[in-house]
Design an enzyme around this catalytic site. Structure first.
Site, PDB file in Angstrom:
ATOM      1  N   ARG A   1       1.382  12.189  -8.798  1.00 55.31           N
ATOM      2  CA  ARG A   1       1.357  11.104  -8.653  1.00 55.31           C
ATOM      3  C   ARG A   1       2.902  10.492  -9.736  1.00 55.31           C
ATOM      4  O   ARG A   1       3.857   9.895  -8.706  1.00 55.31           O
ATOM      5  CB  ARG A   1       0.760   9.821  -9.572  1.00 55.31           C
ATOM      6  CG  ARG A   1      -0.747  10.306  -9.007  1.00 55.31           C
ATOM      7  CD  ARG A   1      -1.757   8.512  -9.593  1.00 55.31           C
ATOM      8  NE  ARG A   1      -2.922   8.137  -9.251  1.00 55.31           N
ATOM      9  CZ  ARG A   1      -3.093   8.651  -7.891  1.00 55.31           C
ATOM     10  NH1 ARG A   1      -2.898   7.184  -7.317  1.00 55.31           N
ATOM     11  NH2 ARG A   1      -4.856   8.228  -8.147  1.00 55.31           N
TER      12      ARG A   1
ATOM     13  N   PHE B   1      -1.607  16.163   4.854  1.00 55.19           N
ATOM     14  CA  PHE B   1      -2.024  15.182   2.974  1.00 55.19           C
ATOM     15  C   PHE B   1      -0.548  15.000   2.112  1.00 55.19           C
ATOM     16  O   PHE B   1      -0.191  16.394   2.277  1.00 55.19           O
ATOM     17  CB  PHE B   1      -2.586  16.100   2.464  1.00 55.19           C
ATOM     18  CG  PHE B   1      -3.857  14.879   1.645  1.00 55.19           C
ATOM     19  CD1 PHE B   1      -4.434  13.781   1.330  1.00 55.19           C
ATOM     20  CD2 PHE B   1      -2.977  15.388   0.239  1.00 55.19           C
ATOM     21  CE1 PHE B   1      -4.771  13.618   0.822  1.00 55.19           C
ATOM     22  CE2 PHE B   1      -3.469  14.900  -1.136  1.00 55.19           C
ATOM     23  CZ  PHE B   1      -4.535  13.743  -0.611  1.00 55.19           C
TER      24      PHE B   1
ATOM     25  N   ASP C   1      -4.209   6.116   5.903  1.00 53.85           N
ATOM     26  CA  ASP C   1      -3.982   6.493   7.164  1.00 53.85           C
ATOM     27  C   ASP C   1      -5.016   6.385   8.626  1.00 53.85           C
ATOM     28  O   ASP C   1      -4.539   6.170   8.868  1.00 53.85           O
ATOM     29  CB  ASP C   1      -4.746   7.351   5.874  1.00 53.85           C
ATOM     30  CG  ASP C   1      -5.315   8.827   6.553  1.00 53.85           C
ATOM     31  OD1 ASP C   1      -5.146   9.465   7.793  1.00 53.85           O
ATOM     32  OD2 ASP C   1      -6.304   9.286   5.571  1.00 53.85           O
TER      33      ASP C   1
ATOM     34  N   GLU D   1       0.485  -1.176   0.129  1.00 62.34           N
ATOM     35  CA  GLU D   1      -0.285   0.103   0.342  1.00 62.34           C
ATOM     36  C   GLU D   1       1.091   1.776  -0.065  1.00 62.34           C
ATOM     37  O   GLU D   1       1.600   1.009   0.440  1.00 62.34           O
ATOM     38  CB  GLU D   1      -0.865  -0.312   1.089  1.00 62.34           C
ATOM     39  CG  GLU D   1      -1.618   1.287   1.375  1.00 62.34           C
ATOM     40  CD  GLU D   1      -2.797   1.639   0.530  1.00 62.34           C
ATOM     41  OE1 GLU D   1      -2.549   1.554  -0.755  1.00 62.34           O
ATOM     42  OE2 GLU D   1      -3.980   1.596   0.778  1.00 62.34           O
ATOM     43  N   ASP D   2       0.363   2.168  -0.408  1.00 64.76           N
ATOM     44  CA  ASP D   2       0.940   3.786  -0.517  1.00 64.76           C
ATOM     45  C   ASP D   2       1.418   4.012   1.284  1.00 64.76           C
ATOM     46  O   ASP D   2       2.006   4.498   0.902  1.00 64.76           O
ATOM     47  CB  ASP D   2       0.751   4.728  -1.286  1.00 64.76           C
ATOM     48  CG  ASP D   2      -1.121   4.681  -1.241  1.00 64.76           C
ATOM     49  OD1 ASP D   2      -1.604   4.383  -0.391  1.00 64.76           O
ATOM     50  OD2 ASP D   2      -1.397   5.941  -2.044  1.00 64.76           O
TER      51      ASP D   2
HETATM   52  P1  IMP Z   1      -7.146   4.559   5.036  1.00 65.50           P
HETATM   53  O1  IMP Z   1      -8.090   3.702   4.253  1.00 65.50           O
HETATM   54  O2  IMP Z   1      -7.109   5.928   5.611  1.00 65.50           O
HETATM   55  O3  IMP Z   1      -5.749   3.919   5.594  1.00 65.50           O
HETATM   56  O4  IMP Z   1      -6.584   5.267   3.922  1.00 65.50           O
HETATM   57  C1  IMP Z   1      -5.649   4.738   2.569  1.00 65.50           C
HETATM   58  C2  IMP Z   1      -6.056   5.486   1.183  1.00 65.50           C
HETATM   59  O5  IMP Z   1      -6.071   7.294   1.767  1.00 65.50           O
HETATM   60  C3  IMP Z   1      -4.949   5.979   0.497  1.00 65.50           C
HETATM   61  O6  IMP Z   1      -3.975   4.135  -0.330  1.00 65.50           O
HETATM   62  C4  IMP Z   1      -4.502   6.933  -0.130  1.00 65.50           C
HETATM   63  O7  IMP Z   1      -4.906   6.110  -1.674  1.00 65.50           O
HETATM   64  C5  IMP Z   1      -5.378   7.677   0.379  1.00 65.50           C
HETATM   65  N1  IMP Z   1      -4.756   8.629   1.478  1.00 65.50           N
HETATM   66  C6  IMP Z   1      -4.898   8.808   2.526  1.00 65.50           C
HETATM   67  N2  IMP Z   1      -3.875   9.679   3.219  1.00 65.50           N
HETATM   68  C7  IMP Z   1      -3.597  10.124   2.287  1.00 65.50           C
HETATM   69  C8  IMP Z   1      -2.496  11.416   1.697  1.00 65.50           C
HETATM   70  O8  IMP Z   1      -1.970  11.712   2.384  1.00 65.50           O
HETATM   71  N3  IMP Z   1      -2.360  11.403  -0.220  1.00 65.50           N
HETATM   72  C9  IMP Z   1      -3.246  10.785  -0.652  1.00 65.50           C
HETATM   73  N4  IMP Z   1      -3.576   9.622  -0.459  1.00 65.50           N
HETATM   74  C10 IMP Z   1      -4.077   9.281   0.570  1.00 65.50           C
END
Ligand code: IMP
Length: 182
Positions: A166, A153, A104, A100-101
């Site tokens: 990206r 962010f 959050d 995963e990138d």
């Molecule tokens: P989670 O489900 O809240 O953990 O979010 C994961 C997804 O939210 C990541 O795979 C990203 O696509 C997006 N995301 C969360 N924070 C960021 C950020 O700071 N920049 C860009 N994408 C984010």
């Protein structure tokens, strides 16, 4: 709208990403030295640049696959993750590494972990380039983490803001972007 003049402050330079990814790849290779079948699953689209650089340095054979998720928009319960694209390879008996990138709230990886575990893999491990631990709403066991970052962010190296940024070779924070709400 894309604002060509928006400034992006570098948070993690390309050289630091590259050095840390080499360490992660070495650790993953060591941990999977005995594996019979390692399936690396990239979470589209944000993980693609990270995944490409990571797998090139993994020294055990890997099979590659992808999945894609979306979260339901506002007005619904937060954390409801919808699977837009499933993996195509069978996961039964495999050692699965989900890449995963960024983590959050944790809902995306939590949902994928639960889904993949039902397919009876030998193991499922989670690898993320970035971890925004302060934003966590649900617990996820991260096995490999590139960098822990504050709750802000970020863009670049696969991460987008309204599909932009990206392609940046580093992780950055958009500054002076008031005209740019996607
Ligand atoms: P989670 O489900 O809240 O953990 O979010 C994961 C997804 O939210 C990541 O795979 C990203 O696509 C997006 N995301 C969360 N924070 C960021 C950020 O700071 N920049 C860009 N994408 C984010």
């Amino acid at each position: 709208m894309w604002n060509a003049n928006a400034r992006v402050r570098v948070l993690i330079p390309a050289e630091a990403l590259s050095a840390r990814i080499s360490e992660l790849a070495a650790e993953i290779s060591r941990d999977h030295a005995q594996t019979e079948r390692l399936v690396v699953v990239g979470v589209l689209k944000g993980s693609v640049l990270f995944l490409a650089d990571l797998v090139k340095q993994i020294t055990v054979p890997v099979e590659l696959d992808f999945c894609q998720t979306a979260s339901y928009g506002s007005g619904q319960e937060p954390g409801e993750i919808h699977l837009k694209k499933d993996v195509e390879l069978p996961l039964r008996g495999a050692d699965v590494l989900v890449v995963e990138d960024i983590v959050d709230t944790g809902w995306t990886l939590r949902t994928l972990l639960d889904l993949f575990r039902h397919r009876r893999p030998r193991s499922v491990r989670l690898c993320t380039l970035l971890d925004k631990a302060e934003a966590r709403e649900v617990e996820v066991p991260i096995d490999y983490c590139g960098f822990r970052i504050p709750r802000q962010f970020v863009v670049g190296y696969g991460l987008d803001w309204g599909e932009r940024y990206r392609q940046l070779p580093y992780i950055g924070v958009v500054e002076s972007a008031s005209e740019e709400i996607p």
